[in-house]
Design a protein around this motif. Structure first.
Motif, PDB file in Angstrom:
ATOM      1  N   SER A   1      35.487 -13.518 -56.096  1.00  0.00           N
ATOM      2  CA  SER A   1      34.727 -12.521 -56.858  1.00  0.00           C
ATOM      3  C   SER A   1      35.076 -11.130 -56.349  1.00  0.00           C
ATOM      4  CB  SER A   1      33.224 -12.752 -56.695  1.00  0.00           C
ATOM      5  OG  SER A   1      32.499 -11.632 -57.178  1.00  0.00           O
ATOM      6  N   ASP A   2      35.643 -10.288 -57.213  1.00  0.00           N
ATOM      7  CA  ASP A   2      35.909  -8.900 -56.858  1.00  0.00           C
ATOM      8  C   ASP A   2      34.601  -8.165 -56.586  1.00  0.00           C
ATOM      9  OD1 ASP A   2      38.706  -8.923 -57.003  1.00  0.00           O
ATOM     10  OD2 ASP A   2      38.683  -8.552 -59.165  1.00  0.00           O
ATOM     11  N   GLU A   3      33.585  -8.475 -57.378  1.00  0.00           N
ATOM     12  CA  GLU A   3      32.294  -7.800 -57.250  1.00  0.00           C
ATOM     13  C   GLU A   3      31.658  -8.043 -55.877  1.00  0.00           C
ATOM     14  OE1 GLU A   3      28.012  -7.562 -59.579  1.00  0.00           O
ATOM     15  OE2 GLU A   3      29.708  -8.528 -60.550  1.00  0.00           O
ATOM     16  N   LEU A   4      31.702  -9.284 -55.407  1.00  0.00           N
ATOM     17  CA  LEU A   4      31.123  -9.621 -54.105  1.00  0.00           C
ATOM     18  C   LEU A   4      32.120  -9.518 -52.956  1.00  0.00           C
ATOM     19  CD1 LEU A   4      28.963 -12.809 -54.772  1.00  0.00           C
ATOM     20  CD2 LEU A   4      28.203 -10.443 -54.572  1.00  0.00           C
ATOM     21  N   GLU A   5      33.411  -9.433 -53.313  1.00  0.00           N
ATOM     22  CA  GLU A   5      34.486  -9.522 -52.321  1.00  0.00           C
ATOM     23  C   GLU A   5      34.279 -10.763 -51.458  1.00  0.00           C
ATOM     24  OE1 GLU A   5      34.634  -5.768 -50.267  1.00  0.00           O
ATOM     25  OE2 GLU A   5      35.454  -4.767 -52.031  1.00  0.00           O
TER      26      GLU A   5
ATOM     27  N   GLY B   1      33.844 -37.157 -49.913  1.00  0.00           N
ATOM     28  CA  GLY B   1      33.070 -38.387 -50.036  1.00  0.00           C
ATOM     29  C   GLY B   1      32.706 -38.722 -51.476  1.00  0.00           C
ATOM     30  N   GLY B   2      33.578 -38.354 -52.400  1.00  0.00           N
ATOM     31  CA  GLY B   2      33.324 -38.639 -53.815  1.00  0.00           C
ATOM     32  C   GLY B   2      32.383 -37.663 -54.490  1.00  0.00           C
ATOM     33  N   GLN B   3      31.958 -36.620 -53.764  1.00  0.00           N
ATOM     34  CA  GLN B   3      31.058 -35.610 -54.332  1.00  0.00           C
ATOM     35  C   GLN B   3      31.752 -34.261 -54.364  1.00  0.00           C
ATOM     36  OE1 GLN B   3      27.746 -36.056 -51.539  1.00  0.00           O
ATOM     37  NE2 GLN B   3      26.554 -36.921 -53.228  1.00  0.00           N
ATOM     38  N   LEU B   4      31.385 -33.450 -55.350  1.00  0.00           N
ATOM     39  CA  LEU B   4      31.913 -32.107 -55.465  1.00  0.00           C
ATOM     40  C   LEU B   4      31.078 -31.188 -54.571  1.00  0.00           C
ATOM     41  CD1 LEU B   4      34.195 -30.772 -57.062  1.00  0.00           C
ATOM     42  CD2 LEU B   4      32.512 -30.161 -58.798  1.00  0.00           C
ATOM     43  N   LYS B   5      31.747 -30.461 -53.668  1.00  0.00           N
ATOM     44  CA  LYS B   5      31.072 -29.600 -52.693  1.00  0.00           C
ATOM     45  C   LYS B   5      31.542 -28.162 -52.864  1.00  0.00           C
ATOM     46  CE  LYS B   5      29.336 -33.102 -50.227  1.00  0.00           C
ATOM     47  NZ  LYS B   5      28.123 -33.231 -49.472  1.00  0.00           N
ATOM     48  N   LEU B   6      30.631 -27.224 -52.626  1.00  0.00           N
ATOM     49  CA  LEU B   6      30.945 -25.807 -52.696  1.00  0.00           C
ATOM     50  C   LEU B   6      30.582 -25.154 -51.370  1.00  0.00           C
ATOM     51  CD1 LEU B   6      30.493 -23.320 -55.504  1.00  0.00           C
ATOM     52  CD2 LEU B   6      29.400 -22.802 -53.339  1.00  0.00           C
ATOM     53  N   ARG B   7      31.510 -24.369 -50.848  1.00  0.00           N
ATOM     54  CA  ARG B   7      31.289 -23.626 -49.608  1.00  0.00           C
ATOM     55  C   ARG B   7      31.437 -22.144 -49.937  1.00  0.00           C
ATOM     56  NH1 ARG B   7      34.346 -26.273 -45.610  1.00  0.00           N
ATOM     57  NH2 ARG B   7      32.439 -27.369 -45.148  1.00  0.00           N
ATOM     58  N   ARG B   8      30.430 -21.353 -49.554  1.00  0.00           N
ATOM     59  CA  ARG B   8      30.433 -19.906 -49.793  1.00  0.00           C
ATOM     60  C   ARG B   8      30.988 -19.185 -48.568  1.00  0.00           C
ATOM     61  NH1 ARG B   8      24.175 -19.763 -51.707  1.00  0.00           N
ATOM     62  NH2 ARG B   8      24.472 -20.691 -53.756  1.00  0.00           N
ATOM     63  N   GLY B   9      32.014 -18.369 -48.767  1.00  0.00           N
ATOM     64  CA  GLY B   9      32.564 -17.566 -47.682  1.00  0.00           C
ATOM     65  C   GLY B   9      32.878 -18.387 -46.450  1.00  0.00           C
ATOM     66  N   ASN B  10      32.350 -17.965 -45.301  1.00  0.00           N
ATOM     67  CA  ASN B  10      32.599 -18.653 -44.035  1.00  0.00           C
ATOM     68  C   ASN B  10      31.513 -19.654 -43.681  1.00  0.00           C
ATOM     69  OD1 ASN B  10      34.957 -17.211 -43.578  1.00  0.00           O
ATOM     70  ND2 ASN B  10      33.843 -15.510 -42.664  1.00  0.00           N
TER      71      ASN B  10
ATOM     72  N   VAL C   1      31.389 -19.155 -63.141  1.00  0.00           N
ATOM     73  CA  VAL C   1      30.351 -18.148 -63.321  1.00  0.00           C
ATOM     74  C   VAL C   1      29.087 -18.665 -62.650  1.00  0.00           C
ATOM     75  CG1 VAL C   1      28.939 -16.916 -65.020  1.00  0.00           C
ATOM     76  CG2 VAL C   1      31.346 -17.355 -65.493  1.00  0.00           C
ATOM     77  N   VAL C   2      28.414 -17.778 -61.920  1.00  0.00           N
ATOM     78  CA  VAL C   2      27.195 -18.137 -61.198  1.00  0.00           C
ATOM     79  C   VAL C   2      25.999 -17.433 -61.828  1.00  0.00           C
ATOM     80  CG1 VAL C   2      26.008 -18.062 -58.969  1.00  0.00           C
ATOM     81  CG2 VAL C   2      28.484 -18.398 -59.050  1.00  0.00           C
ATOM     82  N   ASP C   3      24.944 -18.193 -62.077  1.00  0.00           N
ATOM     83  CA  ASP C   3      23.640 -17.653 -62.457  1.00  0.00           C
ATOM     84  C   ASP C   3      22.685 -18.047 -61.344  1.00  0.00           C
ATOM     85  OD1 ASP C   3      24.582 -16.733 -64.910  1.00  0.00           O
ATOM     86  OD2 ASP C   3      23.985 -18.535 -65.977  1.00  0.00           O
TER      87      ASP C   3
ATOM     88  N   ARG D   1      22.979 -12.852 -63.215  1.00  0.00           N
ATOM     89  CA  ARG D   1      23.518 -13.663 -64.302  1.00  0.00           C
ATOM     90  C   ARG D   1      24.971 -13.279 -64.562  1.00  0.00           C
ATOM     91  NH1 ARG D   1      19.968 -16.986 -63.674  1.00  0.00           N
ATOM     92  NH2 ARG D   1      17.941 -16.819 -64.631  1.00  0.00           N
ATOM     93  N   GLY D   2      25.791 -14.297 -64.745  1.00  0.00           N
ATOM     94  CA  GLY D   2      27.172 -14.059 -65.141  1.00  0.00           C
ATOM     95  C   GLY D   2      28.088 -13.501 -64.061  1.00  0.00           C
ATOM     96  N   LEU D   3      27.825 -13.832 -62.802  1.00  0.00           N
ATOM     97  CA  LEU D   3      28.673 -13.376 -61.711  1.00  0.00           C
ATOM     98  C   LEU D   3      29.970 -14.184 -61.742  1.00  0.00           C
ATOM     99  CD1 LEU D   3      28.956 -11.551 -59.251  1.00  0.00           C
ATOM    100  CD2 LEU D   3      27.834 -13.322 -57.911  1.00  0.00           C
ATOM    101  N   ALA D   4      31.089 -13.507 -62.033  1.00  0.00           N
ATOM    102  CA  ALA D   4      32.360 -14.183 -62.286  1.00  0.00           C
ATOM    103  C   ALA D   4      33.208 -14.320 -61.027  1.00  0.00           C
ATOM    104  CB  ALA D   4      33.141 -13.431 -63.345  1.00  0.00           C
ATOM    105  N   PHE D   5      33.821 -15.477 -60.888  1.00  0.00           N
ATOM    106  CA  PHE D   5      34.789 -15.767 -59.845  1.00  0.00           C
ATOM    107  C   PHE D   5      36.061 -16.254 -60.537  1.00  0.00           C
ATOM    108  CE2 PHE D   5      30.906 -15.889 -57.535  1.00  0.00           C
ATOM    109  CZ  PHE D   5      31.198 -15.709 -56.186  1.00  0.00           C
TER     110      PHE D   5
END
Length: 81
Positions: free
Chosen positions: A9-13, A22-31, A67-69, A74-78
């Motif tokens: 995200s340019d907006e959040l840098e 383990g068969g699941q979708l995982k999301l990690r933010r930054g560090n 896009v994250v809400d 709302r509508g934070l684009a990556f």
């Protein structure tokens, strides 16, 4: 597997990393050490504690971003890297 990758995200840098673990979708933010598990809501939409993640597809059907809400945001684009 089509969702796995790095999104910026340019907006959040800031970078979000999506991976299958383990068969699941995982999301990690930054560090962040501990990833969040994404819970499917629909084809390209997932719940995350306090947020909704929607993956965007390009004309050829490939995932090109997300896009994250969250709360009042709302509508934070990556964009996929």
């Amino acid at each position: 597997k089509s969702f796995a990758g790095e999104y910026y995200s340019d907006e959040l840098e800031s970078t979000y990393r999506v991976a299958i673990d383990g068969g699941q979708l995982k999301l990690r933010r930054g560090n962040q050490r501990q990833p969040f598990t994404l819970v499917a809501r629909g084809r390209d939409e997932f719940d995350l504690p306090g947020s909704v993640i929607r993956f965007r597809r390009g004309p050829n059907g490939a995932v090109v971003g997300l896009v994250v809400d969250a709360d009042r945001t709302r509508g934070l684009a990556f964009e996929r890297r």
